[in-house]
Design an enzyme around this catalytic site. Sequence first.
Site, PDB file in Angstrom:
ATOM      1  N   ASN A  25       0.749  -0.957   0.066  1.00 14.66           N
ATOM      2  CA  ASN A  25       0.286  -0.095  -0.012  1.00 14.66           C
ATOM      3  C   ASN A  25       0.949   1.144   0.230  1.00 14.66           C
ATOM      4  O   ASN A  25       1.624   0.944   0.577  1.00 14.66           O
ATOM      5  CB  ASN A  25      -0.895   0.022   1.209  1.00 14.66           C
ATOM      6  CG  ASN A  25      -0.118  -0.048   2.613  1.00 14.66           C
ATOM      7  OD1 ASN A  25       0.184  -0.847   2.682  1.00 14.66           O
ATOM      8  ND2 ASN A  25      -0.996  -0.313   3.471  1.00 14.66           N
ATOM      9  N   VAL A  26       1.117   2.118  -0.774  1.00 13.13           N
ATOM     10  CA  VAL A  26       1.382   3.771  -1.055  1.00 13.13           C
ATOM     11  C   VAL A  26       0.318   5.156  -0.696  1.00 13.13           C
ATOM     12  O   VAL A  26      -0.728   4.981  -1.004  1.00 13.13           O
ATOM     13  CB  VAL A  26       1.469   3.621  -2.454  1.00 13.13           C
ATOM     14  CG1 VAL A  26       2.622   4.740  -2.428  1.00 13.13           C
ATOM     15  CG2 VAL A  26       1.965   2.889  -2.696  1.00 13.13           C
ATOM     16  N   GLU A  27       0.488   5.043   0.233  1.00 15.39           N
ATOM     17  CA  GLU A  27      -0.704   5.931   1.527  1.00 15.39           C
ATOM     18  C   GLU A  27       0.176   7.850   0.400  1.00 15.39           C
ATOM     19  O   GLU A  27       0.799   7.588   0.020  1.00 15.39           O
ATOM     20  CB  GLU A  27      -0.483   5.960   2.776  1.00 15.39           C
ATOM     21  CG  GLU A  27      -0.825   4.944   2.584  1.00 15.39           C
ATOM     22  CD  GLU A  27      -1.855   4.349   4.371  1.00 15.39           C
ATOM     23  OE1 GLU A  27      -1.108   5.429   5.348  1.00 15.39           O
ATOM     24  OE2 GLU A  27      -2.201   3.262   4.771  1.00 15.39           O
ATOM     25  N   CYS A  86      -3.816   0.592  -2.007  1.00 16.07           N
ATOM     26  CA  CYS A  86      -4.014  -0.490  -1.678  1.00 16.07           C
ATOM     27  C   CYS A  86      -3.172  -1.818  -2.941  1.00 16.07           C
ATOM     28  O   CYS A  86      -2.858  -1.477  -3.339  1.00 16.07           O
ATOM     29  CB  CYS A  86      -5.095  -1.452  -2.341  1.00 16.07           C
ATOM     30  SG  CYS A  86      -6.516  -0.695  -0.736  1.00 16.07           S
ATOM     31  N   GLU A 139      -3.107  -4.850  -2.984  1.00 13.91           N
ATOM     32  CA  GLU A 139      -3.804  -5.476  -4.436  1.00 13.91           C
ATOM     33  C   GLU A 139      -3.898  -4.877  -5.831  1.00 13.91           C
ATOM     34  O   GLU A 139      -3.471  -5.062  -6.938  1.00 13.91           O
ATOM     35  CB  GLU A 139      -4.754  -5.824  -3.641  1.00 13.91           C
ATOM     36  CG  GLU A 139      -5.243  -6.843  -3.052  1.00 13.91           C
ATOM     37  CD  GLU A 139      -5.440  -5.663  -1.450  1.00 13.91           C
ATOM     38  OE1 GLU A 139      -5.061  -4.397  -1.270  1.00 13.91           O
ATOM     39  OE2 GLU A 139      -6.527  -6.420  -0.546  1.00 13.91           O
ATOM     40  N   CYS A 197     -10.387  -4.915  -0.112  1.00 11.97           N
ATOM     41  CA  CYS A 197     -11.376  -4.172  -0.212  1.00 11.97           C
ATOM     42  C   CYS A 197     -12.436  -4.017  -1.150  1.00 11.97           C
ATOM     43  O   CYS A 197     -12.215  -5.193  -2.209  1.00 11.97           O
ATOM     44  CB  CYS A 197     -11.219  -2.590  -0.301  1.00 11.97           C
ATOM     45  SG  CYS A 197     -10.600  -1.200  -1.247  1.00 11.97           S
ATOM     46  N   CYS A 256     -10.803  -3.372  -4.812  1.00  9.13           N
ATOM     47  CA  CYS A 256      -9.202  -4.041  -5.626  1.00  9.13           C
ATOM     48  C   CYS A 256     -10.042  -5.744  -5.970  1.00  9.13           C
ATOM     49  O   CYS A 256      -9.699  -5.905  -6.758  1.00  9.13           O
ATOM     50  CB  CYS A 256      -8.655  -4.317  -3.783  1.00  9.13           C
ATOM     51  SG  CYS A 256      -7.668  -3.166  -3.166  1.00  9.13           S
TER      52      CYS A 256
HETATM   53  N1  THU Z   1      -5.754  -1.440   2.283  1.00  8.92           N
HETATM   54  C1  THU Z   1      -4.829  -2.193   1.505  1.00  8.92           C
HETATM   55  O1  THU Z   1      -3.848  -2.271   0.861  1.00  8.92           O
HETATM   56  N2  THU Z   1      -5.924  -3.232   1.329  1.00  8.92           N
HETATM   57  C2  THU Z   1      -6.875  -3.239   1.233  1.00  8.92           C
HETATM   58  O2  THU Z   1      -7.465  -4.388   0.749  1.00  8.92           O
HETATM   59  C3  THU Z   1      -7.201  -2.537   2.197  1.00  8.92           C
HETATM   60  C4  THU Z   1      -7.009  -1.121   2.641  1.00  8.92           C
HETATM   61  C5  THU Z   1      -4.791  -0.196   2.912  1.00  8.92           C
HETATM   62  C6  THU Z   1      -5.203   1.074   2.483  1.00  8.92           C
HETATM   63  C7  THU Z   1      -4.227   1.727   3.585  1.00  8.92           C
HETATM   64  O3  THU Z   1      -2.952   1.894   3.208  1.00  8.92           O
HETATM   65  C8  THU Z   1      -4.654   1.646   4.498  1.00  8.92           C
HETATM   66  O4  THU Z   1      -4.796  -0.264   3.804  1.00  8.92           O
HETATM   67  C9  THU Z   1      -5.910   1.784   5.232  1.00  8.92           C
HETATM   68  O5  THU Z   1      -7.142   1.514   4.710  1.00  8.92           O
END
Ligand code: THU
Length: 133
Positions: free
Chosen positions: A43-45, A54, A56, A87, A90
């Site tokens: 994940n890259v915020e 996300c 995935e 999620c 994804c």
């Molecule tokens: N996140 C994912 O990488 N995949 C998911 O299926 C659910 C959420 C990440 C996104 C964000 O960086 C962190 O989890 C919190 O939501």
Amino acid sequence: MTEERELLDEAREAASRSYSPYSDLRVGAVVVAKSGARYQGTNVENAAYGSSLCAEAVAIGTAIAAGERELETVAVISPDLPAIYPCGECRQHMVEFGVQRVILEGADGEPVEQPLEVLLPGGFTDWRQPTAQ
Ligand code: THU
């Protein structure tokens, strides 16, 4: 080692490179393409929270950018949660490229396999194709 365990371990390695300073939730994913090649994602915020990606979606995007079009399996893990499910968005990305199965780590630490059709029944597909529902 089972293939499922191997994929989850690889996803965990990807999660170690997570950029998640806002949620502190590290997520890692591995995509297995029909070709057999594997692609990692994490994940890259973003400070604009809604712009975050996300794990995935990053793994799927990496596979597609490498030239893949048909994907088979996605493994997803978070070292910060007992179990993580992909999620909804994804899941829809997975439908687009034909992902069949999703591998998760259950709360007991054992791999859990879920057919995508169970996680997202009736996912949206190209409405121009005769097979689309
Ligand atoms: N996140 C994912 O990488 N995949 C998911 O299926 C659910 C959420 C990440 C996104 C964000 O960086 C962190 O989890 C919190 O939501």
